[in-house]
Design a protein around this motif. Structure first.
Motif, short mmCIF file in Angstrom:
data_model
loop_
_atom_site.label_atom_id
_atom_site.label_comp_id
_atom_site.label_asym_id
_atom_site.label_seq_id
_atom_site.Cartn_x
_atom_site.Cartn_y
_atom_site.Cartn_z
N ALA A 16 7.83 -5.10 10.68
CA ALA A 16 6.44 -4.39 10.85
C ALA A 16 5.66 -3.26 9.19
O ALA A 16 4.99 -3.08 8.97
N ASP A 17 7.17 -2.61 9.32
CA ASP A 17 7.06 -1.63 8.60
C ASP A 17 7.22 -1.57 7.31
O ASP A 17 5.75 -1.60 6.62
N THR A 18 7.73 -2.68 6.61
CA THR A 18 7.61 -3.28 5.90
C THR A 18 6.30 -3.71 4.81
O THR A 18 5.78 -4.18 4.29
N ARG A 19 6.11 -4.77 6.04
CA ARG A 19 4.53 -5.93 5.71
C ARG A 19 3.46 -4.48 5.26
O ARG A 19 3.19 -5.26 4.67
N ASP A 20 3.81 -3.98 6.73
CA ASP A 20 2.33 -2.71 6.53
C ASP A 20 2.56 -2.25 4.85
O ASP A 20 1.58 -1.60 4.05
N THR A 21 3.39 -2.03 4.93
CA THR A 21 3.97 -1.05 3.03
C THR A 21 3.25 -1.87 1.99
O THR A 21 2.81 -1.47 0.74
N LEU A 22 4.03 -3.25 2.31
CA LEU A 22 3.50 -4.63 0.98
C LEU A 22 1.85 -4.45 1.48
O LEU A 22 1.71 -5.05 0.37
N HIS A 23 1.46 -4.76 2.24
CA HIS A 23 -0.05 -4.76 2.21
C HIS A 23 -0.72 -4.62 1.75
O HIS A 23 -1.35 -4.44 0.10
N MET A 24 -0.18 -2.58 1.85
CA MET A 24 -1.33 -1.38 0.95
C MET A 24 -1.33 -2.31 -0.78
O MET A 24 -1.68 -1.64 -1.87
N TRP A 25 0.43 -2.62 -0.82
CA TRP A 25 0.88 -2.38 -2.52
C TRP A 25 -0.29 -3.68 -2.87
O TRP A 25 -0.21 -3.53 -3.83
N LEU A 26 -0.39 -4.87 -2.33
CA LEU A 26 -1.05 -5.90 -2.91
C LEU A 26 -2.63 -5.42 -2.98
O LEU A 26 -3.13 -5.84 -3.57
N GLN A 27 -2.87 -4.62 -1.77
CA GLN A 27 -4.44 -4.72 -2.09
C GLN A 27 -4.44 -4.11 -3.43
O GLN A 27 -5.26 -3.56 -3.81
N ILE A 28 -3.42 -3.03 -4.34
CA ILE A 28 -3.70 -2.16 -4.74
C ILE A 28 -3.55 -3.31 -6.30
O ILE A 28 -5.27 -2.99 -7.71
N VAL A 29 -2.97 -3.83 -5.64
CA VAL A 29 -2.87 -5.11 -7.20
C VAL A 29 -4.11 -6.03 -7.27
O VAL A 29 -4.61 -5.86 -7.77
N GLY A 30 -4.70 -6.16 -6.10
CA GLY A 30 -6.19 -7.18 -6.07
C GLY A 30 -6.84 -6.32 -6.26
O GLY A 30 -7.38 -6.99 -7.06
#
Length: 308
Positions: A16-30
């Protein structure tokens, strides 16, 4: 050699912690893609796509050339490449969203890709500006790679399902707002304005996304112990919530107003592809039949016929 036909197992609670961090990184690139890509209806120009190594923006036009950004979940690097042969990389490793944001924007600047984004996440309850987010800082390499491999398996089945429809349909693509792989079919009719309601997302965004009547299908890392496949209709027709769908493990979630099939029910089945395909077909039939879609005009060859 690894069997890529297997359906990877990954408990949501374990990453869950990795998922939530990766979610934010994906938003930046998107959001970087969104800043430069020509607009396409239903926000199809902002999505990411599964690739042979991770998730990519695909080629984004810029001035007289273009660029691509790819999350590489094999070497755990964010690769930024331009059509004139230049490149930069940002390591995918434990680091805060704020650090990732600064590094990614600096890499873009070094490549001469001038970019300004709305640097606040969408579709999450707690929208911390990227430059200030020191809360999300986890990155488990194995979990990120397993999630990508889940997307690859889901994309394959959704792609075959997509081939059995001749009406207007989306690509199979990854929406970074809700962090889901999605595919959508359209009836051809205009829908009433969407009421909105997604957290930190303007109603105008939802109205554009749901401007026409649709049935949508996908996978996201929530809704079950190992994530869930979903299906929903807009506008939801009368009787949709009560309509039985297959397989037996599928159910209607009245809070989400979606049909859900837990990932574990697919991955643990003797024939996972067949179980997921059954869910996709039966949930489409529920939306189309109850919604009065012109199925003679919209439905093409069956998945099996298309595959053969």
């Amino acid at each position: 050699m690894r069997d890529d036909k297997q359906w990877p197992r990954l408990r949501v609670g374990d990453w869950a912690d990795t998922r939530d961090t990766l979610h934010m990184w994906l938003q930046i690139v998107g959001k970087i893609r969104m800043a430069h890509a020509p607009a396409v209806n239903h926000w199809w120009h902002v999505t990411l796509y599964p690739s042979a190594r991770g998730l990519t923006t695909s080629l984004v036009p810029y001035r007289d050339g273009g660029f691509e950004i790819e999350f590489d979940f094999l070497d755990h690097q964010l690769h930024l490449r331009t059509t004139d042969g230049r490149s930069r990389s940002v390591a995918l490793e434990p680091k805060s969203v704020a650090v990732f944001y600064r590094q990614t924007m600096a890499a873009l600047a070094e490549l001469g890709v001038a970019t300004t984004i709305h640097a606040v996440p969408n579709e999450v309850e707690r929208a911390i500006p990227f430059a200030e987010d020191e809360v999300h800082d986890a990155y488990d390499r194995e979990a990120a790679q397993l999630f990508w491999r889940q997307l690859l398996r889901a994309e394959e089945v959704l792609g075959r399902f997509r081939s059995g429809f001749v009406g207007k349909a989306s690509p199979v693509h990854f929406f970074w707002g809700a962090m889901d792989l999605a595919y959508t079919r359209f009836s051809g009719r205009i829908a009433p304005p969407h009421p909105g309601g997604a957290p930190n997302c303007p109603p105008s965004v939802m109205r554009e996304g749901y401007s026409h009547e649709l049935a949508s299908f996908g996978f996201w890392p929530g809704g079950g112990e190992e994530g869930a496949f979903y299906s929903y209709a807009y506008v939801e027709p009368a009787g949709y919530a009560e309509r039985p769908v297959r397989p037996q493990a599928a159910y209607y979630d009245r809070d989400l107003r979606e049909l859900l099939l837990p990932y574990e029910a697919v991955a643990g089945a003797k024939d996972p592809d067949a179980v997921l395909t059954e869910f996709l077909h039966s949930s489409y039939e529920a939306a189309a039949d109850l919604g009065g879609w012109d199925r003679r005009a919209l439905d093409g060859a069956s998945t099996d016929a298309a595959a053969g």
